[in-house]
Write a protein that holds these residues in place. Sequence first.
Motif, PDB file in Angstrom:
ATOM      1  N   ASN A  46       0.799  -1.224   0.000  1.00 61.05           N
ATOM      2  CA  ASN A  46       0.000   0.000   0.000  1.00 61.05           C
ATOM      3  C   ASN A  46       0.830   1.271   0.000  1.00 61.05           C
ATOM      4  N   HIS A 121     -10.107   6.178  -2.148  1.00 60.95           N
ATOM      5  CA  HIS A 121      -8.699   5.844  -1.924  1.00 60.95           C
ATOM      6  C   HIS A 121      -7.886   6.118  -3.193  1.00 60.95           C
TER       7      HIS A 121
ATOM      8  N   ARG B  52      -3.641   3.760   2.669  1.00 64.31           N
ATOM      9  CA  ARG B  52      -4.955   3.590   3.287  1.00 64.31           C
ATOM     10  C   ARG B  52      -4.961   4.122   4.712  1.00 64.31           C
ATOM     11  N   PHE B  53      -3.865   3.910   5.441  1.00 65.53           N
ATOM     12  CA  PHE B  53      -3.767   4.426   6.808  1.00 65.53           C
ATOM     13  C   PHE B  53      -2.923   5.688   6.795  1.00 65.53           C
ATOM     14  N   GLN B 357     -10.484   4.659   9.226  1.00 63.91           N
ATOM     15  CA  GLN B 357      -9.680   4.285   8.060  1.00 63.91           C
ATOM     16  C   GLN B 357      -9.702   2.785   7.778  1.00 63.91           C
ATOM     17  N   PRO B 360     -13.866  -0.137   5.115  1.00 60.51           N
ATOM     18  CA  PRO B 360     -13.871   0.186   3.686  1.00 60.51           C
ATOM     19  C   PRO B 360     -15.079   1.044   3.321  1.00 60.51           C
ATOM     20  N   MET B 368      -9.059  -3.161   6.688  1.00 62.93           N
ATOM     21  CA  MET B 368      -7.599  -3.212   6.838  1.00 62.93           C
ATOM     22  C   MET B 368      -7.170  -2.948   8.271  1.00 62.93           C
TER      23      MET B 368
END
Lengths: 263, 414
Positions: A46, A121, B52-53, B357, B360, B368
């Motif tokens: 990620n 995202h 994502r984080f 976060q 989803p 996550m």
Amino acid sequence: MKTQQAKPARYVMVIDVDRCNGCGNCMVGCAVENNVSVPPADALANRGLTWMKVYRVGNDRPFPDHQTVCLPIPCQHCDHAPCIHVCPVTAVQRDEQTGIVGQIPERCMGCRYCMAACPYHARYFNWFTPVWPAGMEKTLNPDVGTRMRGVAEKCNFCHGRLDRARERAAAEGRRQLDPGDYVPACAEACPTGAIRFGDALDERSGMKDLLAAPETFRLLESLGTEPKVYYQSRHAWVRQVGRSRLARVRGFETPAGEGVTHG
Amino acid sequence: MDKDLITRGLDRTPLWKFALWLLPWALLAAWGGQTIRDMFVQGLYLTNMDNRFAFGLWIVFDLTVIALGAGAFFLGFLTYLMRQKDLQQVLNTAVIVGFVCYSGAILTLAVDVGQPIRAWFAFWHANVHSMLTEVSFCITLYLMVLLIEYVPIILKNRKLRLVPSFLVLEFNLHRIMFLFAGIGAFLSFFHQGSLGGMFGVLNGRPFAFREGVGIWPSTFFLFILSAIAVGPSFIMLIVMTVSRVARRPLVDRKVLTRLGRISGLLLSAYIVAKLADTGIWIFRTLPDSGFDAAEFYRHGLFGIWVLFLELTVFGLLPATILLNRRRRQNPRWLVAGGLLACLGITFNRLVVTLQTQSAPTLSFDTFMIYWPSLQEWAVMLGVVAYGVILYSLSYRYLNLFPREHELKTSSGRA
């Protein structure tokens, strides 16, 4: 050189999900056009940089009814973009002339609030100092600035191409761009023609009909972000994936047993 | 030299013992400092945050310490503006704890941003629509206010008092301190709220998004209420801990129970508000944005227990303990109530930051998990160590508790 268009435009992207075979050409085309750097080989999954991420989505049904589609997701260029109003340094702006949501990397201070705000995202952070393998720096696009470590970046509908198209049009004495003058790299690179792009306010672009088609949908419409990236599919479950509430598509209340999985 | 700096009439541990106490904290601070240097030189890839984080341990830490440091402005507000003079006994501690919390949070934020050298852009290119802009302005200004409140405490040091101009400055600052208490209260109310607003305005993140009044989402008010509820408890815990380590009473017992009572009352109000907010979120906000609350609690790590724990063990339980007069009189219950309240706010800030976060938004995306890297812990612990060192030095060389000498004499201890 400042060459303003006579009429404001509303650039939209329409992605035909049924045509996408997940080849990733759009991602490569985008990366080359926009000087997207390559993270180190041992970087976490990620931590990568890509302005266009292709998700694989399945309908969660056993063979022979199993179906899978590929869903390319760039920045959705929302008219009510959640990333704009959160940015403390005004590094994200929506161009009223085009509707394109742009990012100013030289102003971004890397707080990543915009990334936390984006429901798609679609924003990425430069976790590493951008490095191009020896020789590859010669392939850099001189029309697009590279970004530095510690700033967010995202798709800008290849704004460098828009600038060049405007310059060409101005040189030819035109104030209005013609359809085809300006096409982002991903749309150009797509071998199946799944990605179409144009000005929704220009009748000649054909976008109006595409947007009005019954198989057209947008991602998470219920959030009210008004994205300008549209998707098309003749499969009802695919359309549901994009716009329905999570519980329904995840199979908890699946009316027709059309749950989905993420691959 | 060391003895000359200690307030006359107060006995402090020998210097070697004090140095021994500081040593582990200094090592921890050095580890944190070294890691901060690594972050600046090498970049944030040393953390476990990712695309994502975007927010991790440091934001949880910032939100928590700023809430815990709310005792500084709230007790200043009660003492100077509401004329609750008995709280004056803990005000010096509240100011120093506030200073530590805010300076620590700003330092952590400076490490957390990708381009710390551009931090001033928040003032130069300020986006008036961003809650983070408001937070940046207010916490910077409030840190200055805290510094102004800290200076007179420092100037009261036995040696510094010998300088006449310092004495005059200290006297004059003290005379207008009510003004800074007012400014501090104003700034703090707003940035505590804006920290909550930061998450409440995220219309793209249904777990965090809240409706509200005008431009302020409900989390704006919930963050203010929860911060002023636990701020007094945190000060109470600090004073009781120092008192225990120093083995002497430092303030009147009734001041500590009063702090507990204030926390209990405000915590009760907070729980009622939080319940109402949760109800509106589940039955109106989420359905309107096409989501179902149950979805957010169906993932292993963040089950429904999260909401239950927050409202009961970290909410109702400490409120019940702190509101009960008999329980408050018992130091163990008082500590238990205060500790649960402080843990509760830590847990709340963690949930708001991380669960937002983890969950989803895209229906085909996955839940996550994030766990901080060793470097992230190092920076956080380093900042905590800085706080302990600054408070320890202040306790040793400054007269933090006006009644310490009197209480020591009356209790007959040497």
